[in-house]
Structure formats: structure tokens, C-alpha cells
Design a protein around this motif. Structure first.
Motif, PDB file in Angstrom:
ATOM      1  N   LYS A 366       0.896  -1.232  -0.004  1.00  5.88           N
ATOM      2  CA  LYS A 366      -0.074  -0.103  -0.196  1.00  5.88           C
ATOM      3  C   LYS A 366       0.926   1.418   0.130  1.00  5.88           C
ATOM      4  CE  LYS A 366      -3.023   2.384   3.055  1.00  5.88           C
ATOM      5  NZ  LYS A 366      -4.630   2.660   2.317  1.00  5.88           N
ATOM      6  N   ARG A 367       1.890   1.217   0.836  1.00  5.86           N
ATOM      7  CA  ARG A 367       2.748   2.556   0.964  1.00  5.86           C
ATOM      8  C   ARG A 367       3.660   2.624  -0.553  1.00  5.86           C
ATOM      9  NH1 ARG A 367       1.278   4.397   3.379  1.00  5.86           N
ATOM     10  NH2 ARG A 367       0.759   4.868   5.529  1.00  5.86           N
ATOM     11  N   ARG A 368       3.953   1.533  -0.797  1.00  5.61           N
ATOM     12  CA  ARG A 368       4.750   1.801  -1.974  1.00  5.61           C
ATOM     13  C   ARG A 368       3.628   2.026  -3.478  1.00  5.61           C
ATOM     14  NH1 ARG A 368      10.140  -1.943  -1.584  1.00  5.61           N
ATOM     15  NH2 ARG A 368       9.392  -2.946   0.334  1.00  5.61           N
ATOM     16  N   MET A 369       2.580   1.621  -3.217  1.00  7.09           N
ATOM     17  CA  MET A 369       1.547   1.774  -4.410  1.00  7.09           C
ATOM     18  C   MET A 369       1.225   3.722  -4.115  1.00  7.09           C
ATOM     19  SD  MET A 369      -0.101   0.867  -6.923  1.00  7.09           S
ATOM     20  CE  MET A 369      -0.573  -0.962  -6.693  1.00  7.09           C
ATOM     21  N   GLU A 370       1.005   3.898  -2.991  1.00  5.87           N
ATOM     22  CA  GLU A 370       1.031   5.413  -2.553  1.00  5.87           C
ATOM     23  C   GLU A 370       2.042   6.413  -3.341  1.00  5.87           C
ATOM     24  OE1 GLU A 370       0.348   5.685   1.664  1.00  5.87           O
ATOM     25  OE2 GLU A 370      -1.786   5.369   1.404  1.00  5.87           O
ATOM     26  N   ARG A 371       3.289   5.680  -3.004  1.00  5.66           N
ATOM     27  CA  ARG A 371       4.431   6.467  -3.508  1.00  5.66           C
ATOM     28  C   ARG A 371       4.509   6.365  -5.186  1.00  5.66           C
ATOM     29  NH1 ARG A 371       8.522   9.904  -2.902  1.00  5.66           N
ATOM     30  NH2 ARG A 371      10.048   9.616  -4.469  1.00  5.66           N
ATOM     31  N   ALA A 372       4.203   5.575  -5.684  1.00  7.23           N
ATOM     32  CA  ALA A 372       4.070   5.270  -7.037  1.00  7.23           C
ATOM     33  C   ALA A 372       3.087   6.208  -7.565  1.00  7.23           C
ATOM     34  CB  ALA A 372       3.507   3.901  -7.652  1.00  7.23           C
ATOM     35  N   ASN A 373       2.092   6.433  -6.955  1.00  8.06           N
ATOM     36  CA  ASN A 373       1.134   7.402  -7.623  1.00  8.06           C
ATOM     37  C   ASN A 373       1.668   8.961  -7.272  1.00  8.06           C
ATOM     38  OD1 ASN A 373      -1.856   7.670  -8.153  1.00  8.06           O
ATOM     39  ND2 ASN A 373      -1.905   9.040  -6.341  1.00  8.06           N
ATOM     40  N   ARG A 374       2.346   9.063  -6.169  1.00 10.41           N
ATOM     41  CA  ARG A 374       2.803  10.494  -5.826  1.00 10.41           C
ATOM     42  C   ARG A 374       3.883  10.898  -6.825  1.00 10.41           C
ATOM     43  NH1 ARG A 374       4.864  10.209  -0.688  1.00 10.41           N
ATOM     44  NH2 ARG A 374       3.562   8.284  -0.095  1.00 10.41           N
ATOM     45  N   ILE A 375       4.504   9.864  -7.359  1.00  8.77           N
ATOM     46  CA  ILE A 375       5.739  10.174  -8.498  1.00  8.77           C
ATOM     47  C   ILE A 375       5.123  10.405  -9.523  1.00  8.77           C
ATOM     48  CG2 ILE A 375       7.554   9.530  -6.741  1.00  8.77           C
ATOM     49  CD1 ILE A 375       7.715   7.081  -8.668  1.00  8.77           C
ATOM     50  N   GLY A 376       3.507  10.128  -9.850  1.00  8.61           N
ATOM     51  CA  GLY A 376       3.196  10.264 -11.080  1.00  8.61           C
ATOM     52  C   GLY A 376       3.413   8.904 -12.066  1.00  8.61           C
ATOM     53  N   ALA A 377       3.657   7.938 -11.497  1.00  7.15           N
ATOM     54  CA  ALA A 377       3.872   6.637 -12.319  1.00  7.15           C
ATOM     55  C   ALA A 377       2.747   6.390 -13.162  1.00  7.15           C
ATOM     56  CB  ALA A 377       4.273   5.622 -11.479  1.00  7.15           C
ATOM     57  N   ALA A 378       3.146   6.007 -14.448  1.00  2.80           N
ATOM     58  CA  ALA A 378       2.069   5.771 -15.359  1.00  2.80           C
ATOM     59  C   ALA A 378       1.378   4.109 -15.096  1.00  2.80           C
ATOM     60  CB  ALA A 378       2.479   6.044 -16.916  1.00  2.80           C
ATOM     61  N   ALA A 379       2.497   3.444 -14.763  1.00  2.00           N
ATOM     62  CA  ALA A 379       2.103   2.120 -14.253  1.00  2.00           C
ATOM     63  C   ALA A 379       2.690   1.200 -13.475  1.00  2.00           C
ATOM     64  CB  ALA A 379       2.580   1.149 -15.795  1.00  2.00           C
ATOM     65  N   ALA A 380       2.379   0.435 -12.884  1.00  4.30           N
ATOM     66  CA  ALA A 380       3.032  -0.530 -11.803  1.00  4.30           C
ATOM     67  C   ALA A 380       3.392  -1.825 -12.234  1.00  4.30           C
ATOM     68  CB  ALA A 380       2.241  -0.303 -10.536  1.00  4.30           C
ATOM     69  N   VAL A 381       4.445  -2.244 -11.911  1.00  6.79           N
ATOM     70  CA  VAL A 381       4.706  -3.917 -12.172  1.00  6.79           C
ATOM     71  C   VAL A 381       4.729  -4.396 -10.606  1.00  6.79           C
ATOM     72  CG1 VAL A 381       6.328  -5.538 -13.009  1.00  6.79           C
ATOM     73  CG2 VAL A 381       5.944  -3.375 -14.211  1.00  6.79           C
ATOM     74  N   LEU A 382       3.832  -5.376 -10.457  1.00  9.63           N
ATOM     75  CA  LEU A 382       3.760  -5.938  -9.085  1.00  9.63           C
ATOM     76  C   LEU A 382       4.855  -7.463  -9.366  1.00  9.63           C
ATOM     77  CD1 LEU A 382       1.470  -4.194  -8.995  1.00  9.63           C
ATOM     78  CD2 LEU A 382       0.555  -5.945  -7.175  1.00  9.63           C
ATOM     79  N   VAL A 383       5.781  -7.415  -8.279  1.00  8.15           N
ATOM     80  CA  VAL A 383       6.620  -8.490  -8.354  1.00  8.15           C
ATOM     81  C   VAL A 383       6.306  -9.485  -7.214  1.00  8.15           C
ATOM     82  CG1 VAL A 383       8.839  -9.262  -8.520  1.00  8.15           C
ATOM     83  CG2 VAL A 383       8.419  -7.134  -9.562  1.00  8.15           C
ATOM     84  N   GLY A 384       6.045 -10.599  -7.381  1.00  6.79           N
ATOM     85  CA  GLY A 384       5.841 -11.492  -6.246  1.00  6.79           C
ATOM     86  C   GLY A 384       4.254 -11.864  -6.009  1.00  6.79           C
ATOM     87  N   ALA A 385       3.369 -11.542  -6.820  1.00  3.69           N
ATOM     88  CA  ALA A 385       2.110 -11.563  -6.429  1.00  3.69           C
ATOM     89  C   ALA A 385       1.869 -13.148  -6.654  1.00  3.69           C
ATOM     90  CB  ALA A 385       1.236 -10.953  -7.631  1.00  3.69           C
ATOM     91  N   ALA A 386       0.786 -13.394  -5.817  1.00  4.39           N
ATOM     92  CA  ALA A 386       0.418 -14.876  -5.713  1.00  4.39           C
ATOM     93  C   ALA A 386      -0.328 -15.366  -6.959  1.00  4.39           C
ATOM     94  CB  ALA A 386      -0.688 -14.968  -4.662  1.00  4.39           C
ATOM     95  N   GLU A 387      -0.797 -14.385  -7.876  1.00  4.55           N
ATOM     96  CA  GLU A 387      -1.469 -15.122  -8.848  1.00  4.55           C
ATOM     97  C   GLU A 387      -0.534 -15.097 -10.134  1.00  4.55           C
ATOM     98  OE1 GLU A 387      -2.000 -12.269  -7.517  1.00  4.55           O
ATOM     99  OE2 GLU A 387      -2.670 -10.784  -8.578  1.00  4.55           O
ATOM    100  N   ALA A 388       0.861 -14.597 -10.048  1.00  3.58           N
ATOM    101  CA  ALA A 388       1.774 -14.636 -11.098  1.00  3.58           C
ATOM    102  C   ALA A 388       2.457 -15.981 -11.025  1.00  3.58           C
ATOM    103  CB  ALA A 388       2.632 -13.375 -10.961  1.00  3.58           C
ATOM    104  N   GLY A 389       2.923 -16.645 -11.872  1.00  9.26           N
ATOM    105  CA  GLY A 389       3.547 -17.632 -11.913  1.00  9.26           C
ATOM    106  C   GLY A 389       5.062 -17.511 -12.217  1.00  9.26           C
ATOM    107  N   PRO A 390       5.993 -18.433 -12.296  1.00 11.56           N
ATOM    108  CA  PRO A 390       7.490 -18.086 -12.364  1.00 11.56           C
ATOM    109  C   PRO A 390       7.505 -17.308 -13.694  1.00 11.56           C
ATOM    110  CG  PRO A 390       6.949 -20.312 -12.235  1.00 11.56           C
ATOM    111  CD  PRO A 390       5.692 -19.982 -12.374  1.00 11.56           C
ATOM    112  N   GLY A 391       8.369 -16.415 -13.585  1.00 10.35           N
ATOM    113  CA  GLY A 391       8.699 -15.262 -14.861  1.00 10.35           C
ATOM    114  C   GLY A 391       7.519 -14.437 -15.175  1.00 10.35           C
ATOM    115  N   GLU A 392       6.467 -14.398 -14.375  1.00 12.16           N
ATOM    116  CA  GLU A 392       5.352 -13.594 -14.793  1.00 12.16           C
ATOM    117  C   GLU A 392       5.151 -12.431 -13.588  1.00 12.16           C
ATOM    118  OE1 GLU A 392       2.065 -16.338 -16.907  1.00 12.16           O
ATOM    119  OE2 GLU A 392       1.917 -16.223 -14.669  1.00 12.16           O
TER     120      GLU A 392
END
Length: 428
Positions: A366-392
Motif C-alpha cells: 500500500k505504501r509503495r503504491m501510494e508512492r508510485a501514485n505520488r511520483i506520477g507513475a503511469a504504470a506499476a509492475v507488481l513482483v511476487g504476486a500470488a496469482e503470477a507464476g514463475p517469470g510472470e
RNA sequence: GCGGCCAUAGCUCAGAUGGUAGAGCGCCAGGUUGUGGUCUUGGAUGUCGCGGGUUCGAGUCCCGUUGGUCGCCCCA
């Protein structure tokens, strides 16, 4: 509260939008100047005081009271450059380039220093871009130099409301004759002149033409003009400059009152002026200077050029609403500290492909997402998500709020598809 | 170098006739454990540009100073 340590008077910091505007002016000018065949030079920010004292002449205030001069530890008098034309001419001579293929076409950008009372558009440390054509006596050079300046303003998107005003100061003979005529005329009306102009009459009568005093201006209506004192050669030169300007497609207005402040000018004198900057309406100014290289100890090398205040151009960029946007990053978000190492790999993967990628240093998702929003990031890449398989990874569009699971290798392509990263497309 | 105006939280600004400071935005922390932007609750922040003076008491009056701003000079 305000820090007790402020920037020194007349200096300013360039941060954020201000820096981007400043940089845009330089980048654009550099690009256009290159199209005209100019090469960039960087000469020292300080020079032997004689470079300026000799070059600019002693009637200009720039030399008589505005120079940042001081003795260095070796007892030499050095001066922070108040302008760069003298330095460029000195460099031409110092490097033996008066023997090279002339003309030499030079572009420069950098800080200048004048000890003046600051106001809007005028600073003690300010910045200029400029170009010089060294070693060309032909009026085509004058026209091309001006055309280059005009194209830079167009490329910046700030040419509207700015007009080129040109005049000729003639050659030495023309100028001498005109000066004598002016002195005769104004001496006859000395009682009607403003106090400032009475001093100018002694020191530099041409400058009376520049006066803003209403009384002086009234006198000017009847004053002799340079045009009736031009030699045939000088008049022909001026006509050719105007004809070539028309061919270049640069609109202009003749203004017989333009005289230029520095002593080294002759023939063509011009200013690009705007109403939008208050009293500092000159945005780009220059002219021909046929004797300056000689002053620096070189052979006669007729030259022409201009300088423009970056701060003033940047103000026009700002009022035109053309401030460049900050680049938008892709935020890489580890779902937790355990995923940080994997996130670093993703970061480097993206950067290697030309994508601006950032990671927040701490906090939960949540913190890091807020930070991403504050710096005006256009997109976010989530690493380590449960729904993502190896290499995803999970790629989230922060504008749309949508996200999808996909292989890391497909991220740059997906970013391009989202219309977010053309640069990424080029890099891959 | 000369003249006018201005100076209160990070930002924009409010603080009648002098009684030891407020708003909005922003920032920080919550609204349960892997999802921001909206909403909501709570919180912190200022030696009121600096130095003198008048006063029982000054952000508020006076003087000086520094900086900004507008104009003059000059110049990009």
C-alpha cells in the motif's frame, strides 16, 4: 520557515518545472543550431579582465559598472563573463582558428554574470544561448544568423507576440558622420533633453535614440536618421540583409532607434522584442561586429551573431503553457520485502530496455503504491504476486486502474500498446 | 546606482481600531493482514524575513537592514 541561507542576490535555483523549461530552451536551440551547421563551444566562465574591457568598450555600463571582477590569488584580474561573444572571439584567436576554414559557426549556452539590480527577467547570474558566425563579411550570414534565431523561437512555440526589429549602424564612416549629425542636432536642443540623455550626449550620443523619456522621444521625431548618412556600401549591405531575410521567411520591422548597447557592433543590429515580459522585452539580440576578433589580437575577421536570455525565453515557454512534462516512470512494486531481490531484477530488466523504472525503498504494498501514485507513475509492475507464476508479473495501468498477469518479457510491448512508452519501443 | 510596492506554516493566503496566530492545499498516521488516485478520522509544523525602537504588551506602529517585485538607468 525561510532558511537564513538564501541564494545570493540575483541568483536562483533551477528545480523541477523551472529546470525542465530551461533545459528545453537549450535542447531546442542546440538542435536547430546544428541544423544550420553550428558547432558547440564551451569557453571559460571567467576570463582575463582585458578580454571584456577591451572587447566591449568602455562606454557600456556592462564594462564600467556591472562586471564581477576580482583579483585571483596570483594577483591577476579576472572577470566572470558578462556575455560570451568576446570569449568566443578570444578562443578563436587563442586556438589559432583564424587560420582554419572560415567562417566558423559557433553555438554556446551557459551562465553569464552582471552586477545589476535584479528584477523580473534580469538576474546577476543568468544564462544565455547564442550563435556566432566568425569570419563572414557577407550579408547572407547576417540573414542566416537571424533566421536561425527565429526558427529556434518557432521550435519553442513562443514566436507569437514577438517581432524582429532591425536597423543598421552602418560602417565606421557612416557611423562617424551620423554621430556628428546627432550631436549637432541634440546639442541644439540640449535644454529639452532629459538629464540622462544630456549625459549620453557626451558619452554615447547614439544611445539617446534608445531613451524611453517622452520628451526625448518627441525630439527624436525630427532627429536625423542613420539612413541619410549611410555610405553607398553600407546602404547596399543593409538592403541585401533585408532581402535575404525575406527569402528566409523571417518577418521583421525596421526600427531606426535600435542601437545596441555594446560598442563592438556595426552594420546590422537587431532585437527580437515582446510585450509580454514587461520592461525586459528583449528576448534575443545581436548584430554584426567586424572589429572584435582584431581586438583580441587576431586578423580582421568580420563576424555576426546574437545572444538570447534563457530565463526570458523560458518565461515565454511558461506563459505559452509549454512547460515540458516530467517523464512518467513505471513503478516496480515488490509485494513484500521478500520480493525485493526479484523486483531489482525487474527494475534492471526494464531500464535496460529504455523504460524509466523506479522502486520505492520501503513500506508495504500500500505504501509503495501510494508512492508510485505520488511520483506520477503511469504504470506499476507488481513482483511476487500470488496469482503470477514463475517469470510472470502483474502489470497495472495506474491511469485506468486495470491490471493483468503477463510474462516479464511482454511488459515493454504491453507498455507500448498502452501508449505509454514509445521510447521503450525504440529501445527494444 | 535611483524611486514605488511587498515579506505570516512546504505552497496560496486570512489575521478592523496593537493583547503572545489561522484556513485551504500539501505532508504524516489510521479506516485490519498483497493494490494507489476518491472518501473519511486524527496529527505535526511557524522565534509572523532580520535587527533595533515605542508600549504594560507588536504579526499589527516607527526606524534600519536583507530579499523579492514593478519602473528608471542599462541590458539577455
Amino acid at each position: 520557515m525561510a532558511s537564513p541561507l538564501q541564494p545570493a542576490r540575483g541568483t536562483h535555483d533551477l528545480i523541477g518545472e523551472g529546470f525542465r523549461r530551461h533545459q528545453a530552451v537549450i535542447d531546442t536551440a542546440r538542435r536547430i543550431a546544428a541544423l544550420y551547421g553550428f558547432e558547440e563551444w564551451a569557453t571559460p566562465i571567467f576570463e582575463d579582465t582585458r578580454v571584456f574591457a577591451r572587447g566591449l568598450g568602455d562606454t557600456s555600463d556592462v564594462v564600467s559598472k556591472e562586471m564581477y571582477s576580482f583579483e585571483d590569488r596570483g594577483g591577476e584580474s579576472v572577470t566572470l563573463r558578462p556575455e560570451n561573444t568576446a570569449g568566443v572571439c578570444r578562443a578563436l584567436v587563442s586556438n589559432g582558428l583564424t587560420q582554419s576554414n572560415l567562417p566558423r559557426k559557433v553555438f554556446y549556452a551557459g551562465p553569464m554574470f552582471r552586477y545589476e539590480r535584479p528584477q523580473k527577467g534580469r538576474y546577476r547570474q543568468f544564462h544565455q544561448i547564442g550563435i556566432e558566425v566568425l569570419g563572414a563579411a557577407e550579408p547572407l550570414a547576417d540573414a542566416e544568423v537571424i533566421a536561425c534565431g527565429w526558427q529556434i523561437q518557432q521550435a519553442l512555440g513562443i514566436e507569437e507576440g514577438t517581432i524582429l526589429e532591425i536597423n543598421t549602424l552602418g560602417d565606421a564612416a557612416s557611423r562617424e558622420a551620423y554621430r556628428a549629425a546627432l550631436v549637432t542636432y541634440f546639442t541644439g536642443h540640449a535644454d529639452q533633453l532629459s538629464p540622462d540623455s544630456r549625459i549620453r550626449l557626451e558619452k554615447n550620443p547614439l544611445r539617446i535614440l534608445d531613451s524611453k523619456d517622452a520628451g526625448d522621444r518627441a525630439l527624436m521625431a525630427e532627429a536625423p536618421t542613420i539612413h541619410s548618412h549611410l555610405t553607398a556600401e553600407a546602404a547596399a549591405f543593409y538592403e541585401t540583409v533585408k532581402r535575404h531575410l525575406a527569402a528566409f521567411g523571417v518577418p521583421f520591422r525596421e526600427n531606426p532607434r535600435i542601437v545596441r548597447g555594446l560598442d563592438y557592433y556595426s552594420h546590422t543590429a537587431f532585437e527580437f522584442v515582446t510585450e509580454r515580459l514587461g520592461a525586459q522585452g528583449t528576448v534575443m539580440a545581436g548584430g554584426r561586429y567586424n572589429g572584435l576578433v582584431e581586438e583580441m589580437g587576431g586578423p580582421p575577421t568580420p563576424s555576426v551573431g546574437w545572444a538570447a536570455g534563457i530565463e526570458r525565453l523560458a518565461m515565454l515557454v511558461e506563459t505559452a503553457g509549454l512547460t515540458p512534462a516530467a517523464p512518467r516512470a513505471v513503478a516496480v512494486l515488490p509485494t513484500g520485502e521478500a520480493a525485493e531481490a526479484a523486483a531489482i531484477e525487474v527494475l534492471q530488466f526494464l531500464r535496460a530496455r529504455g523504460v524509466v523504472a523506479e522502486i520505492a525503498y520501503r513500506g508495504n504494498l500500500k505504501r509503495r503504491m501510494e508512492r508510485a501514485n505520488r511520483i506520477g507513475a503511469a504504470a506499476a509492475v507488481l513482483v511476487g504476486a500470488a496469482e503470477a507464476g514463475p517469470g510472470e508479473v502483474v502489470l497495472r495501468n495506474l491511469d485506468a486502474g486495470t491490471q493483468a498477469v503477463l510474462p516479464l518479457g511482454n511488459v515493454t510491448a504491453a507498455l507500448v500498446e498502452m501508449g505509454l512508452f514509445e521510447a521503450a519501443a525504440r529501445a527494444t
